[in-house]
Design a protein around this motif. Structure first.
Motif, PDB file in Angstrom:
ATOM      1  N   UNK A   1       0.853  -1.166   0.000  1.00 57.34           N
ATOM      2  CA  UNK A   1       0.000   0.000   0.000  1.00 57.34           C
ATOM      3  C   UNK A   1       0.889   1.215   0.000  1.00 57.34           C
ATOM      4  N   UNK A   2       0.656   2.100  -0.902  1.00 55.82           N
ATOM      5  CA  UNK A   2       1.564   3.230  -1.063  1.00 55.82           C
ATOM      6  C   UNK A   2       2.498   2.983  -2.208  1.00 55.82           C
ATOM      7  N   UNK A   3       3.488   3.788  -2.339  1.00 59.91           N
ATOM      8  CA  UNK A   3       4.325   3.809  -3.534  1.00 59.91           C
ATOM      9  C   UNK A   3       5.560   2.958  -3.357  1.00 59.91           C
TER      10      UNK A   3
ATOM     11  N   UNK B   1      -9.798  -1.398  -6.382  1.00 56.20           N
ATOM     12  CA  UNK B   1      -9.185  -0.695  -7.503  1.00 56.20           C
ATOM     13  C   UNK B   1      -7.683  -0.872  -7.479  1.00 56.20           C
ATOM     14  N   UNK B   2      -7.072  -0.818  -8.655  1.00 53.44           N
ATOM     15  CA  UNK B   2      -5.616  -0.878  -8.789  1.00 53.44           C
ATOM     16  C   UNK B   2      -5.178   0.284  -9.652  1.00 53.44           C
ATOM     17  N   UNK B   3      -4.096   0.922  -9.259  1.00 53.66           N
ATOM     18  CA  UNK B   3      -3.618   2.100  -9.969  1.00 53.66           C
ATOM     19  C   UNK B   3      -2.167   1.905 -10.393  1.00 53.66           C
ATOM     20  N   UNK B   4      -1.902   2.139 -11.669  1.00 52.99           N
ATOM     21  CA  UNK B   4      -0.542   2.136 -12.221  1.00 52.99           C
ATOM     22  C   UNK B   4      -0.289   3.504 -12.819  1.00 52.99           C
ATOM     23  N   UNK B   5       0.883   4.073 -12.566  1.00 54.72           N
ATOM     24  CA  UNK B   5       1.276   5.343 -13.170  1.00 54.72           C
ATOM     25  C   UNK B   5       2.590   5.157 -13.912  1.00 54.72           C
TER      26      UNK B   5
ATOM     27  N   UNK C   1       7.942   3.393 -13.659  1.00 52.92           N
ATOM     28  CA  UNK C   1       6.735   2.662 -13.262  1.00 52.92           C
ATOM     29  C   UNK C   1       6.399   2.893 -11.791  1.00 52.92           C
ATOM     30  N   UNK C   2       5.151   3.291 -11.536  1.00 54.22           N
ATOM     31  CA  UNK C   2       4.638   3.400 -10.184  1.00 54.22           C
ATOM     32  C   UNK C   2       3.448   2.460 -10.071  1.00 54.22           C
ATOM     33  N   UNK C   3       3.391   1.665  -9.043  1.00 53.64           N
ATOM     34  CA  UNK C   3       2.248   0.779  -8.834  1.00 53.64           C
ATOM     35  C   UNK C   3       1.806   0.916  -7.390  1.00 53.64           C
ATOM     36  N   UNK C   4       0.597   1.429  -7.182  1.00 55.27           N
ATOM     37  CA  UNK C   4       0.085   1.642  -5.834  1.00 55.27           C
ATOM     38  C   UNK C   4      -1.205   0.861  -5.660  1.00 55.27           C
ATOM     39  N   UNK C   5      -1.607   0.701  -4.432  1.00 51.59           N
ATOM     40  CA  UNK C   5      -2.863   0.030  -4.125  1.00 51.59           C
ATOM     41  C   UNK C   5      -3.681   0.902  -3.183  1.00 51.59           C
TER      42      UNK C   5
ATOM     43  N   UNK D   1     -18.450   4.931  -3.851  1.00 51.51           N
ATOM     44  CA  UNK D   1     -17.972   5.197  -5.211  1.00 51.51           C
ATOM     45  C   UNK D   1     -16.494   5.610  -5.284  1.00 51.51           C
ATOM     46  N   UNK D   2     -15.900   5.988  -4.117  1.00 49.42           N
ATOM     47  CA  UNK D   2     -14.524   6.467  -4.130  1.00 49.42           C
ATOM     48  C   UNK D   2     -13.515   5.382  -3.816  1.00 49.42           C
ATOM     49  N   UNK D   3     -12.375   5.417  -4.492  1.00 45.42           N
ATOM     50  CA  UNK D   3     -11.235   4.550  -4.197  1.00 45.42           C
ATOM     51  C   UNK D   3     -10.050   5.466  -3.958  1.00 45.42           C
ATOM     52  N   UNK D   4      -9.408   5.327  -2.789  1.00 47.13           N
ATOM     53  CA  UNK D   4      -8.347   6.253  -2.384  1.00 47.13           C
ATOM     54  C   UNK D   4      -6.984   5.576  -2.442  1.00 47.13           C
ATOM     55  N   UNK D   5      -5.981   6.323  -2.904  1.00 51.50           N
ATOM     56  CA  UNK D   5      -4.613   5.845  -2.997  1.00 51.50           C
ATOM     57  C   UNK D   5      -3.669   6.874  -2.379  1.00 51.50           C
ATOM     58  N   UNK D   6      -2.535   6.416  -1.906  1.00 57.61           N
ATOM     59  CA  UNK D   6      -1.456   7.310  -1.505  1.00 57.61           C
ATOM     60  C   UNK D   6      -0.294   7.095  -2.466  1.00 57.61           C
ATOM     61  N   UNK D   7       0.181   8.192  -3.068  1.00 58.77           N
ATOM     62  CA  UNK D   7       1.206   8.054  -4.108  1.00 58.77           C
ATOM     63  C   UNK D   7       2.163   9.231  -4.054  1.00 58.77           C
TER      64      UNK D   7
END
Length: 311
Positions: free
Chosen positions: A3-5, A227-231, A239-243, A257-263
Protein backbone atom coordinates in the motif's frame (compact mmCIF):
# COMPACT_ATOMS: atom_id res chain seq x y z
CA UNK A 1 3.05 -5.05 -3.78
CA UNK A 2 2.64 -2.54 -0.98
CA UNK A 3 0.00 0.00 0.00
CA UNK A 4 1.56 3.23 -1.06
CA UNK A 5 4.32 3.81 -3.53
CA UNK A 6 7.10 1.38 -4.39
CA UNK A 7 9.23 3.88 -6.22
CA UNK A 8 11.19 6.63 -4.56
CA UNK A 9 13.74 8.55 -6.57
CA UNK A 10 14.30 10.22 -9.92
CA UNK A 11 16.50 8.38 -12.40
CA UNK A 12 18.50 9.86 -15.22
CA UNK A 13 19.29 7.84 -18.30
CA UNK A 14 16.15 8.45 -20.35
CA UNK A 15 17.92 7.67 -23.62
CA UNK A 16 19.08 4.31 -22.35
CA UNK A 17 15.50 3.19 -21.77
CA UNK A 18 13.87 4.16 -25.05
CA UNK A 19 12.86 1.22 -27.28
CA UNK A 20 14.35 0.98 -30.73
CA UNK A 21 10.90 0.82 -32.27
CA UNK A 22 9.92 4.17 -30.80
CA UNK A 23 13.11 5.72 -32.10
CA UNK A 24 11.48 6.52 -35.41
CA UNK A 25 10.24 9.71 -33.68
CA UNK A 26 7.35 11.57 -35.16
CA UNK A 27 7.68 10.11 -38.64
CA UNK A 28 5.51 7.41 -40.11
CA UNK A 29 7.05 4.18 -41.28
CA UNK A 30 7.19 0.43 -40.78
CA UNK A 31 8.36 -1.18 -37.59
CA UNK A 32 10.22 -4.38 -38.39
CA UNK A 33 11.39 -7.27 -36.31
CA UNK A 34 14.43 -6.61 -34.16
CA UNK A 35 16.76 -9.42 -33.19
CA UNK A 36 16.36 -10.69 -29.65
CA UNK A 37 18.96 -9.32 -27.25
CA UNK A 38 21.66 -11.60 -25.94
CA UNK A 39 20.62 -13.11 -22.64
CA UNK A 40 22.37 -12.74 -19.29
CA UNK A 41 24.78 -10.13 -20.59
CA UNK A 42 25.18 -6.51 -19.62
CA UNK A 43 22.37 -4.29 -20.87
CA UNK A 44 22.10 -0.50 -20.78
CA UNK A 45 18.84 -0.82 -18.86
CA UNK A 46 20.47 -2.77 -16.09
CA UNK A 47 22.49 0.07 -14.63
CA UNK A 48 21.06 3.55 -15.18
CA UNK A 49 22.59 6.13 -12.88
CA UNK A 50 20.04 7.86 -10.65
CA UNK A 51 20.41 11.51 -9.80
CA UNK A 52 21.65 12.13 -6.28
CA UNK A 53 22.54 8.49 -5.75
CA UNK A 54 18.95 7.50 -5.02
CA UNK A 55 17.13 4.32 -5.98
CA UNK A 56 16.22 3.76 -9.61
CA UNK A 57 12.46 3.88 -10.31
CA UNK A 58 10.78 0.59 -11.07
CA UNK A 59 10.53 -0.71 -14.61
CA UNK A 60 13.63 1.06 -15.95
CA UNK A 61 15.89 -1.94 -15.37
CA UNK A 62 16.04 -5.32 -17.07
CA UNK A 63 17.88 -6.74 -14.04
CA UNK A 64 17.73 -5.82 -10.36
CA UNK A 65 18.50 -7.47 -7.06
CA UNK A 66 19.97 -10.53 -8.76
CA UNK A 67 16.88 -11.14 -10.93
CA UNK A 68 16.43 -10.65 -14.69
CA UNK A 69 13.41 -10.43 -16.96
CA UNK A 70 14.20 -12.69 -19.94
CA UNK A 71 11.64 -11.70 -22.59
CA UNK A 72 11.52 -14.60 -25.03
CA UNK A 73 9.12 -12.84 -27.41
CA UNK A 74 10.69 -9.43 -28.11
CA UNK A 75 8.62 -8.86 -31.27
CA UNK A 76 4.94 -9.42 -32.11
CA UNK A 77 2.76 -8.35 -35.03
CA UNK A 78 0.27 -5.55 -34.44
CA UNK A 79 -3.40 -6.59 -34.51
CA UNK A 80 -2.50 -10.28 -34.41
CA UNK A 81 -3.09 -12.35 -31.30
CA UNK A 82 0.28 -13.59 -30.07
CA UNK A 83 1.62 -15.51 -27.10
CA UNK A 84 3.98 -13.37 -25.05
CA UNK A 85 6.57 -15.58 -23.33
CA UNK A 86 9.15 -14.74 -20.67
CA UNK A 87 11.18 -16.19 -17.81
CA UNK A 88 12.29 -14.62 -14.52
CA UNK A 89 15.88 -15.71 -13.89
CA UNK A 90 18.08 -15.55 -10.81
CA UNK A 91 21.71 -14.46 -10.63
CA UNK A 92 22.89 -17.86 -11.90
CA UNK A 93 20.63 -17.71 -14.95
CA UNK A 94 18.21 -20.31 -13.60
CA UNK A 95 14.45 -19.89 -13.88
CA UNK A 96 12.87 -18.70 -10.63
CA UNK A 97 10.48 -21.36 -9.36
CA UNK A 98 8.86 -19.76 -6.30
CA UNK A 99 7.03 -16.45 -5.87
CA UNK A 100 4.98 -14.83 -3.15
CA UNK A 101 1.30 -14.48 -4.01
CA UNK A 102 0.23 -10.86 -3.85
CA UNK A 103 -3.29 -9.73 -4.65
CA UNK A 104 -4.22 -13.26 -5.71
CA UNK A 105 -1.37 -13.63 -8.23
CA UNK A 106 2.29 -14.67 -8.23
CA UNK A 107 3.11 -12.08 -10.89
CA UNK A 108 1.40 -9.10 -12.51
CA UNK A 109 2.29 -8.10 -16.06
CA UNK A 110 1.76 -4.64 -17.56
CA UNK A 111 2.22 -3.84 -21.26
CA UNK A 112 2.12 -0.17 -22.30
CA UNK A 113 2.90 1.60 -25.55
CA UNK A 114 5.69 4.17 -25.55
CA UNK A 115 3.17 6.92 -26.35
CA UNK A 116 1.04 5.70 -23.37
CA UNK A 117 -2.15 5.41 -25.39
CA UNK A 118 -2.33 1.59 -25.13
CA UNK A 119 -2.34 -0.24 -21.80
CA UNK A 120 -2.81 -3.87 -20.84
CA UNK A 121 -2.89 -5.39 -17.34
CA UNK A 122 -2.34 -9.12 -17.87
CA UNK A 123 -2.03 -12.19 -15.68
CA UNK A 124 0.17 -14.83 -17.35
CA UNK A 125 0.32 -18.49 -16.40
CA UNK A 126 3.50 -20.35 -15.47
CA UNK A 127 4.26 -23.70 -17.13
CA UNK A 128 6.13 -26.62 -15.61
CA UNK A 129 9.39 -25.34 -17.12
CA UNK A 130 8.76 -22.00 -15.33
CA UNK A 131 8.15 -20.10 -18.55
CA UNK A 132 5.37 -17.53 -18.23
CA UNK A 133 2.90 -17.13 -21.11
CA UNK A 134 -0.02 -14.80 -21.83
CA UNK A 135 -1.94 -14.00 -24.99
CA UNK A 136 -1.68 -10.39 -26.15
CA UNK A 137 -3.29 -8.47 -29.00
CA UNK A 138 -1.75 -5.04 -29.52
CA UNK A 139 -3.77 -2.65 -31.71
CA UNK A 140 -0.98 -0.59 -33.28
CA UNK A 141 2.61 -0.97 -34.40
CA UNK A 142 5.38 0.70 -32.43
CA UNK A 143 7.42 0.45 -29.28
CA UNK A 144 6.00 -1.04 -26.09
CA UNK A 145 7.33 -1.66 -22.59
CA UNK A 146 6.70 -4.88 -20.65
CA UNK A 147 6.69 -4.66 -16.83
CA UNK A 148 6.89 -7.76 -14.60
CA UNK A 149 5.79 -6.95 -11.04
CA UNK A 150 6.58 -9.74 -8.55
CA UNK A 151 8.13 -10.71 -5.22
CA UNK A 152 10.40 -13.79 -5.08
CA UNK A 153 9.62 -16.27 -2.34
CA UNK A 154 11.85 -16.19 0.71
CA UNK A 155 12.23 -14.33 3.94
CA UNK A 156 13.11 -10.68 3.44
CA UNK A 157 12.50 -10.75 -0.31
CA UNK A 158 11.40 -7.40 -1.71
CA UNK A 159 9.00 -6.57 -4.46
CA UNK A 160 10.57 -5.91 -7.87
CA UNK A 161 9.37 -4.37 -11.12
CA UNK A 162 11.56 -5.32 -14.09
CA UNK A 163 11.09 -3.87 -17.58
CA UNK A 164 11.91 -4.93 -21.13
CA UNK A 165 11.23 -3.48 -24.57
CA UNK A 166 8.73 -5.06 -26.94
CA UNK A 167 8.19 -4.15 -30.62
CA UNK A 168 4.92 -4.58 -32.51
CA UNK A 169 5.64 -4.70 -36.23
CA UNK A 170 3.54 -2.99 -38.88
CA UNK A 171 2.88 0.54 -40.23
CA UNK A 172 3.63 2.97 -37.41
CA UNK A 173 2.26 6.41 -36.57
CA UNK A 174 2.67 7.77 -33.01
CA UNK A 175 -0.21 9.43 -31.21
CA UNK A 176 0.04 12.49 -28.98
CA UNK A 177 -0.47 12.02 -25.25
CA UNK A 178 -4.06 12.97 -24.32
CA UNK A 179 -4.36 16.35 -22.61
CA UNK A 180 -4.59 16.49 -18.80
CA UNK A 181 -8.13 16.32 -17.46
CA UNK A 182 -9.76 15.21 -14.22
CA UNK A 183 -12.42 12.92 -15.69
CA UNK A 184 -12.33 9.79 -17.84
CA UNK A 185 -15.12 7.97 -19.67
CA UNK A 186 -15.08 4.20 -20.22
CA UNK A 187 -18.00 1.95 -21.24
CA UNK A 188 -20.59 4.38 -19.90
CA UNK A 189 -18.79 4.95 -16.60
CA UNK A 190 -17.38 8.31 -15.56
CA UNK A 191 -14.39 8.42 -13.21
CA UNK A 192 -13.28 11.64 -11.54
CA UNK A 193 -9.76 12.22 -10.23
CA UNK A 194 -9.21 14.46 -7.20
CA UNK A 195 -5.82 15.25 -5.67
CA UNK A 196 -2.32 16.04 -6.88
CA UNK A 197 0.56 13.82 -7.85
CA UNK A 198 3.49 15.50 -6.12
CA UNK A 199 7.19 14.87 -6.77
CA UNK A 200 8.98 13.59 -3.69
CA UNK A 201 5.96 13.84 -1.37
CA UNK A 202 3.15 11.40 -0.61
CA UNK A 203 -0.34 12.65 -1.32
CA UNK A 204 -3.85 11.22 -1.57
CA UNK A 205 -5.38 10.55 -4.96
CA UNK A 206 -9.11 9.80 -4.89
CA UNK A 207 -10.96 8.35 -7.86
CA UNK A 208 -14.76 8.38 -7.83
CA UNK A 209 -16.81 6.12 -10.10
CA UNK A 210 -20.30 6.92 -11.39
CA UNK A 211 -22.63 5.65 -14.11
CA UNK A 212 -25.57 7.49 -15.66
CA UNK A 213 -24.97 10.34 -13.23
CA UNK A 214 -25.28 8.11 -10.16
CA UNK A 215 -22.44 7.04 -7.83
CA UNK A 216 -21.43 3.39 -8.08
CA UNK A 217 -21.60 2.02 -4.54
CA UNK A 218 -21.21 -1.68 -5.30
CA UNK A 219 -17.77 -2.02 -6.81
CA UNK A 220 -16.57 -5.63 -6.75
CA UNK A 221 -13.25 -6.86 -5.39
CA UNK A 222 -10.69 -7.40 -8.13
CA UNK A 223 -7.48 -9.16 -7.11
CA UNK A 224 -8.31 -8.43 -3.49
CA UNK A 225 -9.02 -4.70 -3.84
CA UNK A 226 -11.67 -2.29 -5.14
CA UNK A 227 -9.19 -0.69 -7.50
CA UNK A 228 -5.62 -0.88 -8.79
CA UNK A 229 -3.62 2.10 -9.97
CA UNK A 230 -0.54 2.14 -12.22
CA UNK A 231 1.28 5.34 -13.17
CA UNK A 232 3.89 5.63 -15.94
CA UNK A 233 6.14 8.65 -16.45
CA UNK A 234 6.01 10.00 -19.99
CA UNK A 235 9.37 9.67 -21.74
CA UNK A 236 11.15 6.82 -19.96
CA UNK A 237 8.04 5.02 -18.62
CA UNK A 238 9.27 4.89 -15.03
CA UNK A 239 6.73 2.66 -13.26
CA UNK A 240 4.64 3.40 -10.18
CA UNK A 241 2.25 0.78 -8.83
CA UNK A 242 0.08 1.64 -5.83
CA UNK A 243 -2.86 0.03 -4.12
CA UNK A 244 -5.87 1.50 -2.34
CA UNK A 245 -5.92 2.79 1.21
CA UNK A 246 -7.93 -0.07 2.67
CA UNK A 247 -9.28 -3.33 1.33
CA UNK A 248 -12.56 -5.25 1.11
CA UNK A 249 -13.65 -6.72 4.42
CA UNK A 250 -11.48 -4.54 6.66
CA UNK A 251 -14.55 -2.97 8.31
CA UNK A 252 -13.73 0.53 7.07
CA UNK A 253 -13.46 0.45 3.28
CA UNK A 254 -16.68 0.97 1.33
CA UNK A 255 -17.23 -0.59 -2.13
CA UNK A 256 -17.35 2.78 -3.85
CA UNK A 257 -17.97 5.20 -5.21
CA UNK A 258 -14.52 6.47 -4.13
CA UNK A 259 -11.23 4.55 -4.20
CA UNK A 260 -8.35 6.25 -2.38
CA UNK A 261 -4.61 5.84 -3.00
CA UNK A 262 -1.46 7.31 -1.50
CA UNK A 263 1.21 8.05 -4.11
CA UNK A 264 4.36 10.04 -4.75
CA UNK A 265 6.08 10.84 -8.04
CA UNK A 266 9.84 10.34 -8.39
CA UNK A 267 10.13 13.64 -10.28
CA UNK A 268 8.18 16.43 -11.86
CA UNK A 269 6.81 15.74 -15.31
CA UNK A 270 3.86 14.26 -17.13
CA UNK A 271 2.39 10.90 -16.08
CA UNK A 272 -0.32 8.62 -17.36
CA UNK A 273 -2.52 7.00 -14.67
CA UNK A 274 -4.49 3.80 -15.28
CA UNK A 275 -7.23 2.76 -12.83
CA UNK A 276 -8.57 -0.81 -13.01
CA UNK A 277 -11.97 -1.34 -11.34
CA UNK A 278 -14.58 -4.10 -11.47
CA UNK A 279 -18.35 -3.68 -11.68
CA UNK A 280 -21.12 -5.96 -12.95
CA UNK A 281 -18.58 -8.72 -13.34
CA UNK A 282 -16.27 -6.90 -15.76
CA UNK A 283 -12.94 -5.12 -15.24
CA UNK A 284 -12.59 -1.72 -16.90
CA UNK A 285 -9.72 0.75 -17.10
CA UNK A 286 -9.97 4.52 -16.81
CA UNK A 287 -6.94 6.54 -17.95
CA UNK A 288 -5.77 10.04 -16.99
CA UNK A 289 -2.91 12.34 -17.95
CA UNK A 290 -1.54 14.38 -15.04
CA UNK A 291 1.43 16.66 -14.47
CA UNK A 292 3.26 16.04 -11.20
CA UNK A 293 3.36 19.07 -8.96
CA UNK A 294 0.38 20.76 -10.62
CA UNK A 295 -3.19 20.88 -9.38
CA UNK A 296 -5.78 18.68 -11.05
CA UNK A 297 -7.03 20.32 -14.26
CA UNK A 298 -10.50 21.78 -14.67
CA UNK A 299 -13.17 19.41 -16.01
CA UNK A 300 -13.57 19.30 -19.77
CA UNK A 301 -15.73 17.47 -22.27
CA UNK A 302 -14.85 13.77 -22.59
CA UNK A 303 -12.95 12.64 -25.66
CA UNK A 304 -12.64 9.26 -27.25
CA UNK A 305 -9.86 7.01 -26.01
CA UNK A 306 -8.91 3.48 -26.78
CA UNK A 307 -10.55 0.99 -24.40
CA UNK A 308 -8.23 -1.18 -22.36
CA UNK A 309 -8.33 -4.96 -22.59
CA UNK A 310 -6.58 -8.04 -21.34
CA UNK A 311 -7.77 -8.43 -17.75
Amino acid sequence: MHTGLKITAFAAGLAATFGTAYGVGQGVGPVGEDPAPARHESHPEASPQPEGGGAVPGGLQLSEGGYTLDLRTPTVTARDRSDLRFVIRDGDGRAVTAFQREHDKELHLIVASRDLTTYRHLHPTRATDDTWTTPVDLPRAGGYRVFADFTPAGQGARNLTLGADLAASGPYAPRPLPAPKDTAEVDGYRVRLDGELRPGASNELKLTVSRDGRPVTDLQPYLGAYGHLVALRSGDLAYLHVHPNGEPGDGNTEPGPGVSFTASAPSGGTYRLFLDFKHDGEVRTAAFTVRAGQAAPEPEAPHEQEPAHGH
